[in-house]
Design a protein around this motif. Structure first.
Motif, mmCIF file in Angstrom:
data_model
loop_
_atom_site.group_PDB
_atom_site.id
_atom_site.type_symbol
_atom_site.label_atom_id
_atom_site.label_comp_id
_atom_site.label_asym_id
_atom_site.label_seq_id
_atom_site.Cartn_x
_atom_site.Cartn_y
_atom_site.Cartn_z
ATOM 1 N N THR A 1 -0.004 -5.694 -4.380
ATOM 2 C CA THR A 1 -0.484 -4.829 -5.327
ATOM 3 C C THR A 1 -1.258 -5.518 -6.383
ATOM 4 O O THR A 1 -1.062 -6.530 -7.070
ATOM 5 N N PHE A 2 -2.736 -5.391 -6.297
ATOM 6 C CA PHE A 2 -3.709 -6.189 -6.990
ATOM 7 C C PHE A 2 -3.415 -5.916 -8.526
ATOM 8 O O PHE A 2 -3.004 -4.711 -8.955
ATOM 9 N N ILE B 1 -3.140 -14.071 -2.210
ATOM 10 C CA ILE B 1 -3.983 -14.503 -0.997
ATOM 11 C C ILE B 1 -2.861 -15.253 0.078
ATOM 12 O O ILE B 1 -3.051 -14.823 1.277
ATOM 13 N N ARG B 2 -1.860 -15.955 -0.397
ATOM 14 C CA ARG B 2 -1.241 -16.726 0.502
ATOM 15 C C ARG B 2 -0.293 -15.664 1.262
ATOM 16 O O ARG B 2 -0.453 -15.951 2.439
ATOM 17 N N PRO B 3 0.492 -14.767 1.113
ATOM 18 C CA PRO B 3 0.939 -13.801 1.936
ATOM 19 C C PRO B 3 -0.020 -13.138 2.922
ATOM 20 O O PRO B 3 0.083 -12.938 4.081
ATOM 21 N N CYS B 4 -1.365 -12.783 2.462
ATOM 22 C CA CYS B 4 -2.388 -12.240 3.277
ATOM 23 C C CYS B 4 -2.627 -13.155 4.553
ATOM 24 O O CYS B 4 -2.902 -12.467 5.370
ATOM 25 N N GLY C 1 -4.789 6.386 -10.469
ATOM 26 C CA GLY C 1 -3.843 6.082 -11.608
ATOM 27 C C GLY C 1 -2.889 4.901 -11.698
ATOM 28 O O GLY C 1 -2.152 4.595 -12.401
ATOM 29 N N GLY C 2 -3.476 3.865 -10.725
ATOM 30 C CA GLY C 2 -2.795 2.835 -10.543
ATOM 31 C C GLY C 2 -3.699 1.487 -9.972
ATOM 32 O O GLY C 2 -4.958 1.784 -9.718
ATOM 33 N N ASN C 3 -3.030 0.569 -9.310
ATOM 34 C CA ASN C 3 -3.809 -0.457 -8.842
ATOM 35 C C ASN C 3 -3.872 -0.385 -7.252
ATOM 36 O O ASN C 3 -2.819 -0.085 -6.558
ATOM 37 N N ASP C 4 -4.933 -0.646 -6.665
ATOM 38 C CA ASP C 4 -5.204 -0.547 -5.244
ATOM 39 C C ASP C 4 -3.937 -1.621 -4.671
ATOM 40 O O ASP C 4 -3.577 -2.674 -5.371
ATOM 41 N N ALA D 1 4.726 0.266 -11.069
ATOM 42 C CA ALA D 1 4.725 -1.364 -10.785
ATOM 43 C C ALA D 1 5.738 -1.722 -9.832
ATOM 44 O O ALA D 1 6.707 -1.082 -9.702
ATOM 45 N N ASN D 2 5.385 -2.763 -8.937
ATOM 46 C CA ASN D 2 6.219 -3.351 -7.972
ATOM 47 C C ASN D 2 7.716 -3.643 -8.717
ATOM 48 O O ASN D 2 8.727 -3.606 -7.838
ATOM 49 N N GLU D 3 7.768 -4.066 -9.580
ATOM 50 C CA GLU D 3 9.033 -4.561 -10.318
ATOM 51 C C GLU D 3 10.131 -3.373 -10.407
ATOM 52 O O GLU D 3 11.391 -3.402 -10.195
#
Length: 298
Positions: free
Chosen positions: A91-92, A3-6, A61-64, A149-151
């Motif tokens: 990424t949620f 939420i903070r960056p959004c 197949g992943g997170n929105d 994943a983002n990582e």
């Protein structure tokens, strides 16, 4: 966590709004409604436009995800507009991170309006593999590329040059724009190609004699289509993502512009749904004000 960056960019726009309320306005220009396609109009010389944009995308197949970026667009001359992008994404059920920056330059070689108006576009970008703003689609980029994943995605660093030939025409209030894209990853990767097409028109051409926010001429609507065209070794539509999106912009006399565009993937390689929206404010005569500010103490 996301939420903070959004809302960080929106906090900045509150400060922009307070400053803009104290600044006189000249005649305002119509903003293009496109989110991906470029037309031939450049920023007015000496003006600065501050923009915040968001992209929400579904991920099979992943997170929105929700990608967001800030643009600082400056009219350097009548034929040159330069722009800086700062980007991030959430990424949620994963994480939020800064994904990189871009430096964009657009050059208009012909001074006057013509039936077809060319613009040359040159961009350098340094982003990581988690970048998801989708401001263009190139090569064999597909939705599956964003599913990790983002990582893992952030480990890839991209140093890329991007070239565009923008051809744009205006006829009886309609704008028709075509962008041809060629991008080169500087890590010895092959050239990748893409395209973007757009058509738009104000709801009304005749300007109102009075200042108003909801006059139909303040609204511009249209549609754009964009996608990849493969690379040097495999040119074409095979294994590429393609999108179709209606677009709309609301240009306010105060200098603010609101844009929105729901996009739809046209094949299995695309994100099924992409929702974009943006908010921008134009500071007219920005360079003159800065010059007076620094010249006041002399």
């Amino acid at each position: 966590m996301g939420i903070r960056p959004c809302f960080g960019g929106l906090v900045g726009f509150v400060l922009v709004a307070l400053w803009s309320a104290c600044m006189p306005r000249s005649a305002f220009a119509q903003e293009r409604p496109y989110m991906v396609t470029y037309d031939h109009y450049l920023e007015e010389p000496g003006n600065l436009e501050v923009e915040y944009f968001s992209t929400f995308g579904t991920q099979q197949g992943g997170n929105d995800f929700h990608a967001f970026w800030t643009e600082l667009e400056y009219g350097a001359t009548a034929w040159w507009t330069t722009e800086l992008y700062l980007e991030g994404q959430t990424t949620f059920r994963d994480s939020t991170l800064f994904t990189g920056l871009r430096w964009e330059n657009r050059f208009r070689p012909l001074k006057h309006e013509h039936f077809i108006n060319p613009v040359l576009y040159i961009e350098y970008e340094r982003v990581n593999g988690a970048d998801k703003i989708l401001t263009e689609v190139e090569g064999h980029d597909t939705a599956a590329d964003y599913g990790q994943a983002n990582e893992t995605l952030r480990e890839e660093i991209k140093n890329e040059m991007e070239l565009k030939l923008i051809l744009s025409s205006t006829f009886k209030g309609w704008n028709f724009s075509q962008n041809t894209i060629a991008a080169k990853n500087l890590a010895n990767e092959p050239w990748e190609f893409g395209y973007a097409l757009g058509a738009s028109r104000p709801l009304k051409l005749a300007a109102s004699a009075k200042r108003c926010s909801f006059c139909p001429q303040n609204f511009v609507a249209g549609v754009e289509m964009y996608g990849g065209l493969g690379d040097r070794h495999d040119f074409g539509l095979h294994h590429t993502s393609q999108y179709l999106a209606p677009v709309a912009a609301w240009n306010l006399p105060s200098g603010w512009t609101l844009k929105v565009s729901p996009g739809f993937g046209l094949n299995d390689q695309s994100h099924s749904f992409v929702l974009r929206w943006g908010l921008s404010y134009e500071f007219s005569g920005f360079s003159e004000r800065v010059g007076r500010l620094f010249g006041a103490g002399r």
